[in-house]
Design a protein around this motif. Sequence first.
Motif, PDB file in Angstrom:
ATOM      1  N   UNK A   1      66.157 -16.691  51.620  1.00  0.00           N
ATOM      2  CA  UNK A   1      65.787 -15.307  51.877  1.00  0.00           C
ATOM      3  C   UNK A   1      66.485 -14.769  53.131  1.00  0.00           C
ATOM      4  N   UNK A   2      66.549 -15.572  54.176  1.00  0.00           N
ATOM      5  CA  UNK A   2      67.088 -15.118  55.462  1.00  0.00           C
ATOM      6  C   UNK A   2      68.597 -15.305  55.552  1.00  0.00           C
ATOM      7  N   UNK A   3      69.093 -16.470  55.139  1.00  0.00           N
ATOM      8  CA  UNK A   3      70.530 -16.778  55.242  1.00  0.00           C
ATOM      9  C   UNK A   3      71.065 -17.222  53.880  1.00  0.00           C
ATOM     10  N   UNK A   4      71.164 -16.304  52.923  1.00  0.00           N
ATOM     11  CA  UNK A   4      71.521 -16.711  51.560  1.00  0.00           C
ATOM     12  C   UNK A   4      72.911 -17.334  51.448  1.00  0.00           C
ATOM     13  N   UNK A   5      73.865 -16.880  52.234  1.00  0.00           N
ATOM     14  CA  UNK A   5      75.225 -17.413  52.114  1.00  0.00           C
ATOM     15  C   UNK A   5      75.272 -18.873  52.548  1.00  0.00           C
ATOM     16  N   UNK A   6      74.670 -19.178  53.689  1.00  0.00           N
ATOM     17  CA  UNK A   6      74.648 -20.564  54.170  1.00  0.00           C
ATOM     18  C   UNK A   6      73.883 -21.476  53.228  1.00  0.00           C
ATOM     19  N   UNK A   7      72.763 -20.994  52.733  1.00  0.00           N
ATOM     20  CA  UNK A   7      71.969 -21.796  51.805  1.00  0.00           C
ATOM     21  C   UNK A   7      72.723 -22.014  50.504  1.00  0.00           C
ATOM     22  N   UNK A   8      73.436 -21.003  50.048  1.00  0.00           N
ATOM     23  CA  UNK A   8      74.183 -21.095  48.796  1.00  0.00           C
ATOM     24  C   UNK A   8      75.266 -22.160  48.880  1.00  0.00           C
ATOM     25  N   UNK A   9      75.961 -22.202  50.005  1.00  0.00           N
ATOM     26  CA  UNK A   9      77.036 -23.182  50.175  1.00  0.00           C
ATOM     27  C   UNK A   9      76.485 -24.600  50.067  1.00  0.00           C
TER      28      UNK A   9
END
Length: 127
Positions: A24-32
């Motif tokens: 929710x907060x850092x979707x790009x980092x979590x996605x990687x």
Amino acid sequence: MRLILTALIFVEGLFFLLLGLNFLIMPTGAAVSFGLSPNGPAGLAVLRADFPALFFVGGAGMIWGAWKRNGELLLVPAAIFGIALFGRLVSVFADGAYPGFWFPMLVEAFAVLLAVAGSRVLPHQVV
């Protein structure tokens, strides 16, 4: 034994809540870290909507079931993470393994085992 099982269910539920919050907060980092890459605002919206939904409902179900000591409530996260584990198994057979493929499967299998064990050990509410 019942106390340890309840504590483990609660802790894993917190883990899933944190994963959902991370999407929710850092979707790009979590996605990687999940092998994903968002495709513009639409991709970010999917990451912020779908992944927190999965992890919040699954994690909150585990926490709620453990807190209330209600085995019935643990059937929802067992189903959620069981379906996720099944999807990963299908992917391994259909697409092949990749480095580290076993770790998320292990986390999901552990969640299913904990939730099912908790469902069997903890009482069910009679309405």
